[in-house]
Design a protein around this motif. Structure first.
Motif, PDB file in Angstrom:
ATOM      1  N   ILE A  72       7.724 -20.919  -6.514  1.00  0.00           N
ATOM      2  CA  ILE A  72       6.755 -21.875  -6.439  1.00  0.00           C
ATOM      3  C   ILE A  72       5.533 -20.929  -6.038  1.00  0.00           C
ATOM      4  O   ILE A  72       5.511 -20.213  -5.090  1.00  0.00           O
ATOM      5  CB  ILE A  72       6.939 -23.062  -5.512  1.00  0.00           C
ATOM      6  CG1 ILE A  72       8.270 -23.886  -5.816  1.00  0.00           C
ATOM      7  CG2 ILE A  72       5.968 -23.968  -5.523  1.00  0.00           C
ATOM      8  CD1 ILE A  72       8.656 -24.794  -4.888  1.00  0.00           C
ATOM      9  N   GLU A  73       4.369 -21.354  -6.872  1.00  0.00           N
ATOM     10  CA  GLU A  73       3.311 -20.702  -6.685  1.00  0.00           C
ATOM     11  C   GLU A  73       2.375 -21.333  -5.495  1.00  0.00           C
ATOM     12  O   GLU A  73       1.775 -22.384  -5.506  1.00  0.00           O
ATOM     13  CB  GLU A  73       2.470 -20.544  -7.820  1.00  0.00           C
ATOM     14  CG  GLU A  73       1.126 -19.663  -7.554  1.00  0.00           C
ATOM     15  CD  GLU A  73       0.344 -19.466  -8.921  1.00  0.00           C
ATOM     16  OE1 GLU A  73      -0.506 -18.545  -8.945  1.00  0.00           O
ATOM     17  OE2 GLU A  73       0.809 -20.165  -9.868  1.00  0.00           O
ATOM     18  N   ASP A  79       3.795 -16.663  -3.947  1.00  0.00           N
ATOM     19  CA  ASP A  79       5.025 -17.177  -4.468  1.00  0.00           C
ATOM     20  C   ASP A  79       5.957 -17.198  -3.076  1.00  0.00           C
ATOM     21  O   ASP A  79       6.276 -16.485  -2.176  1.00  0.00           O
ATOM     22  CB  ASP A  79       5.675 -15.933  -5.333  1.00  0.00           C
ATOM     23  CG  ASP A  79       4.834 -15.841  -6.678  1.00  0.00           C
ATOM     24  OD1 ASP A  79       3.773 -16.724  -7.031  1.00  0.00           O
ATOM     25  OD2 ASP A  79       5.110 -14.980  -7.314  1.00  0.00           O
ATOM     26  N   VAL A  80       6.717 -18.430  -3.133  1.00  0.00           N
ATOM     27  CA  VAL A  80       7.861 -18.861  -2.422  1.00  0.00           C
ATOM     28  C   VAL A  80       8.990 -19.269  -3.160  1.00  0.00           C
ATOM     29  O   VAL A  80       8.817 -20.046  -4.010  1.00  0.00           O
ATOM     30  CB  VAL A  80       7.110 -19.992  -1.414  1.00  0.00           C
ATOM     31  CG1 VAL A  80       8.423 -20.267  -0.462  1.00  0.00           C
ATOM     32  CG2 VAL A  80       6.269 -19.539  -0.264  1.00  0.00           C
ATOM     33  N   GLN A  81      10.145 -18.620  -2.555  1.00  0.00           N
ATOM     34  CA  GLN A  81      11.244 -19.164  -3.555  1.00  0.00           C
ATOM     35  C   GLN A  81      12.044 -20.128  -2.621  1.00  0.00           C
ATOM     36  O   GLN A  81      12.134 -19.832  -1.514  1.00  0.00           O
ATOM     37  CB  GLN A  81      12.099 -17.826  -3.942  1.00  0.00           C
ATOM     38  CG  GLN A  81      12.451 -16.889  -2.688  1.00  0.00           C
ATOM     39  CD  GLN A  81      13.158 -15.515  -3.156  1.00  0.00           C
ATOM     40  OE1 GLN A  81      13.819 -15.432  -4.386  1.00  0.00           O
ATOM     41  NE2 GLN A  81      13.304 -14.757  -2.263  1.00  0.00           N
ATOM     42  N   LEU A  82      12.521 -20.919  -3.651  1.00  0.00           N
ATOM     43  CA  LEU A  82      13.374 -22.052  -2.656  1.00  0.00           C
ATOM     44  C   LEU A  82      14.737 -22.179  -3.287  1.00  0.00           C
ATOM     45  O   LEU A  82      14.886 -22.212  -4.418  1.00  0.00           O
ATOM     46  CB  LEU A  82      12.499 -23.205  -2.802  1.00  0.00           C
ATOM     47  CG  LEU A  82      13.491 -24.494  -2.443  1.00  0.00           C
ATOM     48  CD1 LEU A  82      13.716 -24.713  -0.896  1.00  0.00           C
ATOM     49  CD2 LEU A  82      12.560 -26.118  -2.716  1.00  0.00           C
ATOM     50  N   ASP A 123      12.372  -9.431  -0.811  1.00  0.00           N
ATOM     51  CA  ASP A 123      10.838  -9.329  -0.262  1.00  0.00           C
ATOM     52  C   ASP A 123       9.920 -10.601  -0.117  1.00  0.00           C
ATOM     53  O   ASP A 123       8.616 -10.567  -0.109  1.00  0.00           O
ATOM     54  CB  ASP A 123      10.319  -8.258  -0.623  1.00  0.00           C
ATOM     55  CG  ASP A 123      10.844  -6.830  -0.177  1.00  0.00           C
ATOM     56  OD1 ASP A 123      11.484  -6.777   0.659  1.00  0.00           O
ATOM     57  OD2 ASP A 123      10.915  -5.939  -1.029  1.00  0.00           O
ATOM     58  N   THR A 124      10.379 -11.750  -1.007  1.00  0.00           N
ATOM     59  CA  THR A 124       9.508 -12.688  -1.209  1.00  0.00           C
ATOM     60  C   THR A 124      10.058 -13.929  -0.011  1.00  0.00           C
ATOM     61  O   THR A 124      11.111 -14.074   0.297  1.00  0.00           O
ATOM     62  CB  THR A 124      10.070 -13.614  -2.451  1.00  0.00           C
ATOM     63  OG1 THR A 124       9.717 -12.192  -3.569  1.00  0.00           O
ATOM     64  CG2 THR A 124       9.283 -14.710  -2.727  1.00  0.00           C
ATOM     65  N   PRO A 125       8.943 -14.392   0.263  1.00  0.00           N
ATOM     66  CA  PRO A 125       9.011 -15.719   1.432  1.00  0.00           C
ATOM     67  C   PRO A 125      10.078 -16.423   0.752  1.00  0.00           C
ATOM     68  O   PRO A 125      10.020 -16.987  -0.464  1.00  0.00           O
ATOM     69  CB  PRO A 125       7.592 -16.187   1.471  1.00  0.00           C
ATOM     70  CG  PRO A 125       6.701 -15.085   1.033  1.00  0.00           C
ATOM     71  CD  PRO A 125       7.490 -14.219   0.150  1.00  0.00           C
ATOM     72  N   THR A 126      11.011 -17.025   1.703  1.00  0.00           N
ATOM     73  CA  THR A 126      12.192 -17.757   1.314  1.00  0.00           C
ATOM     74  C   THR A 126      12.601 -18.896   2.031  1.00  0.00           C
ATOM     75  O   THR A 126      12.437 -18.661   3.128  1.00  0.00           O
ATOM     76  CB  THR A 126      13.541 -16.533   1.156  1.00  0.00           C
ATOM     77  OG1 THR A 126      13.026 -15.638   0.478  1.00  0.00           O
ATOM     78  CG2 THR A 126      14.533 -17.196   0.695  1.00  0.00           C
TER      79      THR A 126
END
Length: 244
Positions: A72-73, A79-82, A123-126
């Protein structure tokens, strides 16, 4: 979770909930005919106020309920991954939630989280959230905290519960639902113990990490599994930050 086409239709009515979440994904589920799994329990959805630039349904390695991944942008964060998960429930083959099934199904849930986590970018906010059908001390929870180096939103709510049911006059309460996160700062968290469901919603509010203070304030000392030297260093750093 446990979404159905009827749920999606009701939420999509004029002035319904989806009007506030224009970027939404529903993946309904129907168990194969003759399968013991509840036919609609595997439905899953993600409702977002911000653009979903990537998503995929991840099949369970034990042929149970799938997980739903989305990227999600988020304005101001990036970018945040869920990862939305619904792990195998502690049912026997006859769909009875007996104690033996709770313990015998733990290995299956562990197989699921190991496989689902492979799809996360390191390395992506999760955020990983959903019905784990297991408690805070389970192998699955420890996997996300220790192996994936994530924090639990429930770490400050050890006395609260996310699931409650009455069985033969006895009230059974547990933390079966969880929300883990990393590369983000949790600014607010709560459990809403209301509604008709046996599961209660977990609310987590997050922002971008902008300082060392943000990062350290998310780490409860009692949850760290480090040696004494590292623990003392953490305490010293936290005390210095709180004094500033």
């Amino acid at each position: 979770q446990e979404t159905t086409p009827d749920w999606e239709r009701d939420l999509n009515r004029p002035l319904g909930l989806l009007s506030d979440f224009p970027f939404s994904i529903f993946k309904h589920y129907q168990a194969p005919k003759g399968n013991f799994k509840p036919p609609n329990a595997g439905g899953i959805a993600i409702l977002s106020k911000f653009p979903i630039i990537e998503h995929k349904l991840i099949k369970s390695p034990i042929d149970f309920f799938p997980a739903l991944y989305s990227l999600i942008e988020v304005p101001g964060v990036g970018d945040v991954q869920l990862l939305n998960v619904h792990l195998r429930p502690p049912y026997s083959l006859s769909q009875v939630p007996i104690p033996n099934a709770y313990f015998s199904s733990k290995k299956d849930r562990m197989k699921e989280v190991e496989w689902f986590s492979v799809h996360l970018k390191p390395d992506t906010p999760t955020i990983v959230a959903g019905d784990f059908n297991d408690n805070e001390q389970s192998l699955c929870s420890k996997f996300f905290k220790n192996t994936m180096k994530m924090q639990s939103v429930l770490s400050k709510y050890s006395s609260s519960n996310t699931w409650s049911i009455n069985l033969a006059g006895f009230s059974l309460k547990m933390n079966l639902d969880h929300m883990f996160y990393k590369h983000l700062h949790c600014v607010n968290r709560k459990i809403i113990q209301e509604g008709a469901s046996d599961h209660f919603p977990i609310v987590g509010e997050f922002c971008k990490i902008t300082s060392l203070k943000d990062s350290i304030s998310d780490l409860p000392i009692e949850s760290l599994e480090t040696d004494d030297i590292e623990n003392n260093q953490y305490r010293n750093n936290k005390e210095l930050i709180e004094m500033e």
